[in-house]
Design an enzyme around this catalytic site. Structure first.
Site, mmCIF file in Angstrom:
data_model
loop_
_atom_site.group_PDB
_atom_site.id
_atom_site.type_symbol
_atom_site.label_atom_id
_atom_site.label_comp_id
_atom_site.label_asym_id
_atom_site.label_seq_id
_atom_site.Cartn_x
_atom_site.Cartn_y
_atom_site.Cartn_z
ATOM 1 N N SER A 118 0.823 -1.226 0.000
ATOM 2 C CA SER A 118 0.000 0.000 0.000
ATOM 3 C C SER A 118 0.851 1.268 0.000
ATOM 4 O O SER A 118 1.821 1.388 0.748
ATOM 5 C CB SER A 118 -0.914 0.017 1.229
ATOM 6 O OG SER A 118 -1.567 1.273 1.294
ATOM 7 N N LYS A 154 -13.678 -3.983 2.533
ATOM 8 C CA LYS A 154 -14.548 -2.802 2.438
ATOM 9 C C LYS A 154 -16.007 -3.110 2.782
ATOM 10 O O LYS A 154 -16.712 -2.251 3.294
ATOM 11 C CB LYS A 154 -14.462 -2.184 1.041
ATOM 12 C CG LYS A 154 -13.101 -1.527 0.763
ATOM 13 C CD LYS A 154 -13.090 -0.828 -0.586
ATOM 14 C CE LYS A 154 -11.715 -0.276 -0.896
ATOM 15 N NZ LYS A 154 -11.671 0.474 -2.160
ATOM 16 N N ASP A 163 -13.867 6.917 -2.548
ATOM 17 C CA ASP A 163 -13.369 6.481 -3.864
ATOM 18 C C ASP A 163 -13.993 7.268 -5.015
ATOM 19 O O ASP A 163 -13.305 7.720 -5.930
ATOM 20 C CB ASP A 163 -13.652 4.981 -4.065
ATOM 21 C CG ASP A 163 -12.716 4.106 -3.245
ATOM 22 O OD1 ASP A 163 -11.575 4.528 -2.973
ATOM 23 O OD2 ASP A 163 -13.129 2.994 -2.860
ATOM 24 N N GLY A 194 -17.411 -4.247 -7.283
ATOM 25 C CA GLY A 194 -17.377 -3.275 -6.188
ATOM 26 C C GLY A 194 -16.796 -1.937 -6.616
ATOM 27 O O GLY A 194 -17.296 -0.879 -6.198
ATOM 28 N N ASN A 237 -20.547 -5.130 -18.855
ATOM 29 C CA ASN A 237 -19.801 -6.100 -18.043
ATOM 30 C C ASN A 237 -19.732 -7.447 -18.749
ATOM 31 O O ASN A 237 -20.596 -7.793 -19.548
ATOM 32 C CB ASN A 237 -20.483 -6.262 -16.678
ATOM 33 C CG ASN A 237 -19.580 -6.942 -15.672
ATOM 34 O OD1 ASN A 237 -18.408 -6.581 -15.550
ATOM 35 N ND2 ASN A 237 -20.101 -7.917 -14.943
HETATM 36 P P1 ATR Z 1 -13.678 -5.036 -7.712
HETATM 37 O O1 ATR Z 1 -13.963 -4.712 -6.281
HETATM 38 O O2 ATR Z 1 -12.243 -4.849 -8.126
HETATM 39 O O3 ATR Z 1 -14.628 -4.359 -8.643
HETATM 40 P P2 ATR Z 1 -15.140 -7.488 -8.145
HETATM 41 O O4 ATR Z 1 -16.316 -6.993 -7.372
HETATM 42 O O5 ATR Z 1 -14.707 -8.897 -8.009
HETATM 43 O O6 ATR Z 1 -13.855 -6.625 -7.821
HETATM 44 O O7 ATR Z 1 -15.416 -7.161 -9.694
HETATM 45 C C1 ATR Z 1 -14.470 -7.404 -10.683
HETATM 46 C C2 ATR Z 1 -14.963 -6.809 -11.989
HETATM 47 O O8 ATR Z 1 -13.972 -7.005 -13.012
HETATM 48 C C3 ATR Z 1 -16.214 -7.474 -12.539
HETATM 49 O O9 ATR Z 1 -16.935 -6.537 -13.305
HETATM 50 C C4 ATR Z 1 -15.627 -8.586 -13.416
HETATM 51 O O10 ATR Z 1 -16.488 -9.070 -14.398
HETATM 52 P P3 ATR Z 1 -17.523 -10.268 -14.057
HETATM 53 O O11 ATR Z 1 -18.635 -9.641 -13.271
HETATM 54 O O12 ATR Z 1 -17.960 -10.767 -15.374
HETATM 55 O O13 ATR Z 1 -16.733 -11.280 -13.270
HETATM 56 C C5 ATR Z 1 -14.500 -7.823 -14.046
HETATM 57 N N1 ATR Z 1 -13.424 -8.663 -14.595
HETATM 58 C C6 ATR Z 1 -12.495 -9.361 -13.905
HETATM 59 N N2 ATR Z 1 -11.632 -9.972 -14.753
HETATM 60 C C7 ATR Z 1 -12.031 -9.636 -16.016
HETATM 61 C C8 ATR Z 1 -11.545 -9.928 -17.320
HETATM 62 N N3 ATR Z 1 -10.466 -10.707 -17.509
HETATM 63 N N4 ATR Z 1 -12.187 -9.393 -18.380
HETATM 64 C C9 ATR Z 1 -13.263 -8.611 -18.200
HETATM 65 N N5 ATR Z 1 -13.781 -8.291 -16.983
HETATM 66 C C10 ATR Z 1 -13.166 -8.798 -15.914
#
Ligand code: ATR
Length: 277
Positions: A15, A66, A102, A130, A151
């Site tokens: 961090s 969080k 954020d 999130g 998404n």
């Molecule tokens: P965060 O708190 O970082 O947003 P999260 O709630 O797990 O973490 O959400 C991750 C986001 O990144 C989601 O929108 C996820 O898509 P899915 O809902 O389809 O899982 C997206 N994501 C993660 N890896 C991805 C990838 N390789 N390509 C496209 N979207 C991805």
């Protein structure tokens, strides 16, 4: 004795918040120390209770706590409620105040440092997790004309758009992103795809003529999303280092009532990242 603050997470060793807040404190003459606090995955509440009992005044909360911080707060600000998550805790006489800085950090970085006017902008947000939820209300509050949430998993995009309860927000899958007429003004990457050095799988054409592509992640080099957006014809790209600094400044303001200057801190962090590249 100096007032104590910390960032709590797992992992937390990486961090940059301690360095950022130390610079803010020095700049504003505030007498505080800011540490890293590692919490076991099943020990968030124990860890923060101990910190509080030892005189801690506040915490930043990072991955993966969080949501737990939100649940544990006894008072929540409107922006924490909208985000459904807390990244800033303040220990006060009347309880534990949970806030979320954020979204405000993103808006300040876009409008302040990058000079991008959100009012009236057509925005495409990639991702519906999130991170996306955390910035949804602040973007709408800044007056965007349209917010399309795309998404990989379509249902999550639809759910998030419904949560906004705002006719300007809609959801779809990556393959359904259409540029009907004018391109989007802003494309935001709120997915975590960049953690694997991948870009969200939208057609390159989507980036053609876009004024700004902004990745909420940051790194020593341009992210995969920034590279893809630039290759697709986007006019400007940015990573999320500025958002990191601005959300920290907003937390500092919540705790201390003083707004530090973010420009010098941002420049220094960028230099440090460059040295690692
Ligand atoms: P965060 O708190 O970082 O947003 P999260 O709630 O797990 O973490 O959400 C991750 C986001 O990144 C989601 O929108 C996820 O898509 P899915 O809902 O389809 O899982 C997206 N994501 C993660 N890896 C991805 C990838 N390789 N390509 C496209 N979207 C991805």
């Amino acid at each position: 004795m100096s007032d104590r603050y910390a960032v709590v997470g797992n992992p937390v060793a990486h961090s940059r918040s301690p360095s950022i807040h130390a610079q803010f404190a020095q700049q504003t003459g505030q007498d505080l120390v800011y540490e890293r606090l590692f919490a076991p995955l099943d020990g968030f509440v124990d860890t923060v209770e101990r910190f509080r009992a030892a005189g801690g005044r506040g915490l930043n909360v990072t991955v993966p706590f969080k949501l737990e911080a939100f649940a544990w707060s006894t008072r929540r600000t409107a922006r924490a409620l909208a985000a459904g998550a807390v990244n800033t805790l303040s220990f006060r006489d009347d309880g534990v105040h949970g806030d979320n800085t954020d979204g405000a950090g993103l808006v300040r970085d876009l409008e302040g440092r990058l000079g991008f006017v959100l009012a009236g902008a057509r925005v495409l947000m990639l991702g519906a997790g999130g991170a996306a939820r955390g910035v949804l209300a602040p973007l709408l509050g800044a007056g965007v004309e349209r917010l399309v949430i795309a998404n990989r998993t379509v249902s999550r995009a639809l759910e998030l758009a419904a949560l906004a309860r705002d006719a300007r927000a809609s959801g779809c899958g990556f393959d359904a992103v259409r540029v009907d007429g004018a391109p989007f003004d802003l494309v935001l990457n709120a997915t975590s795809a960049g953690l694997d050095d991948a870009a969200p799988q939208v057609e390159r054409l989507v980036y053609d003529g876009v004024r700004l592509a902004y990745d909420m992640l940051y790194g020593a080099r341009p992210t995969a999303f920034m590279r893809e957006a630039a290759a697709g014809g986007c006019a400007a790209v940015s990573d999320g280092l500025g958002m990191l600094v601005e959300q920290a400044a907003e937390s500092f303001f919540v705790w201390r009532g003083i707004r530090p200057q973010t420009g010098p801190v941002h420049s220094r962090l960028r230099e440090e990242l460059g040295a690692q590249a």
